[in-house]
Scaffold this active site. Sequence first.
Site, mmCIF file in Angstrom:
data_model
loop_
_atom_site.group_PDB
_atom_site.id
_atom_site.type_symbol
_atom_site.label_atom_id
_atom_site.label_comp_id
_atom_site.label_asym_id
_atom_site.label_seq_id
_atom_site.Cartn_x
_atom_site.Cartn_y
_atom_site.Cartn_z
ATOM 1 C CB CYS A 102 9.377 45.960 78.544
ATOM 2 S SG CYS A 102 8.370 44.526 78.922
ATOM 3 N NE ARG A 136 5.198 37.004 78.990
ATOM 4 C CZ ARG A 136 6.225 37.285 79.852
ATOM 5 N NH1 ARG A 136 6.554 36.649 80.890
ATOM 6 N NH2 ARG A 136 7.029 38.370 79.388
ATOM 7 C CG HIS A 213 8.880 45.110 73.586
ATOM 8 N ND1 HIS A 213 10.252 45.522 73.877
ATOM 9 C CD2 HIS A 213 8.137 44.608 74.647
ATOM 10 C CE1 HIS A 213 10.287 44.983 75.302
ATOM 11 N NE2 HIS A 213 9.084 44.532 75.547
HETATM 12 N N1 GLN Z 1 10.723 40.388 82.299
HETATM 13 C C1 GLN Z 1 9.585 41.417 82.239
HETATM 14 C C2 GLN Z 1 8.233 40.903 82.348
HETATM 15 O O1 GLN Z 1 7.908 39.877 81.821
HETATM 16 C C3 GLN Z 1 10.048 42.142 81.279
HETATM 17 C C4 GLN Z 1 9.539 41.872 79.955
HETATM 18 C C5 GLN Z 1 9.919 42.523 78.544
HETATM 19 O O2 GLN Z 1 10.965 43.300 78.676
HETATM 20 N N2 GLN Z 1 9.255 42.353 77.585
HETATM 21 O O3 GLN Z 1 7.552 41.634 82.805
#
Ligand code: GLN
Length: 265
Positions: A102, A136, A213
């Site tokens: 990520c 998101r 993750h």
């Molecule tokens: N901040 C980055 C995004 O929102 C990565 C997020 C993350 O590592 N979960 O895309």
Amino acid sequence: MDKSAASGYRLRIAHLYPDHMNIYGDRGNVIALRQRCTWRGIICEVVPVGPGDGVDWETIDIAFFGGGQDSGQALIAEDFLERQGPALRAAIDDGLAMLAICGGYQLLGHYFLTHTGQRLPGIGALDVYTVGGNVRLIGNVVVEVAAATLQTSVAPDPHAGPIQLVGFENHSGRTYPGAGVRPLGHVLAGHGNNGEDGTEGAVYRNTIGCYLHGSLLPKNPQLADHLIATALHRRYGNGALLAPLDDSMELAAQRAMVARLLVQR
Ligand code: GLN
């Protein structure tokens, strides 16, 4: 197998920015790598790399870079680019085994333009770029990966079927792969790289970036062993063998999660 028998092998893992880039259990990936080495009698040293730290990348066998919030990425992006960029890029070109998740994945690419318009430079080791969106991309993911992508032997079974990895994604960034990488796989459930093209992750040489993750590696022992095997072959030659472990529990849990997520679609 006598799990404590010394193998004579020794591996060093660099854990990049563990204090800034560690969300959704990403640290568990390093624990899993170390434990799977220890079970095989492979001596494993973990080297945390923070802002300002120098690293001799020639001594590193596996690199791990976890995810983080945009604010965490902003704190370390410049240090990563200036201090680690050139030598890490060279190590990746030379076949370093690396996993980036990520936020770490995004910083291996060319840049991450956040949803507030901040441009975070990446080291350009992976031919991808990332643009933040206002919605998101969140949820559990199943990614189908060709067996050849996750091989653990230099003479893999050519008839092995694809492997379905499970993970959890939560990102605003949409990552777009270029011609210099190939996708890790295709999403059977979830959004993946950008929610548009069905791809997830990027592979260049022995470096894998992805949005999974989890912790990812305890849930997906095939990927953990791929990284360890790749590192052993690079350090000790193609004859270095990865002793098998009993992964029946892990694989049963993986299958159960895949079945649950594919039924929900
Ligand atoms: N901040 C980055 C995004 O929102 C990565 C997020 C993350 O590592 N979960 O895309």
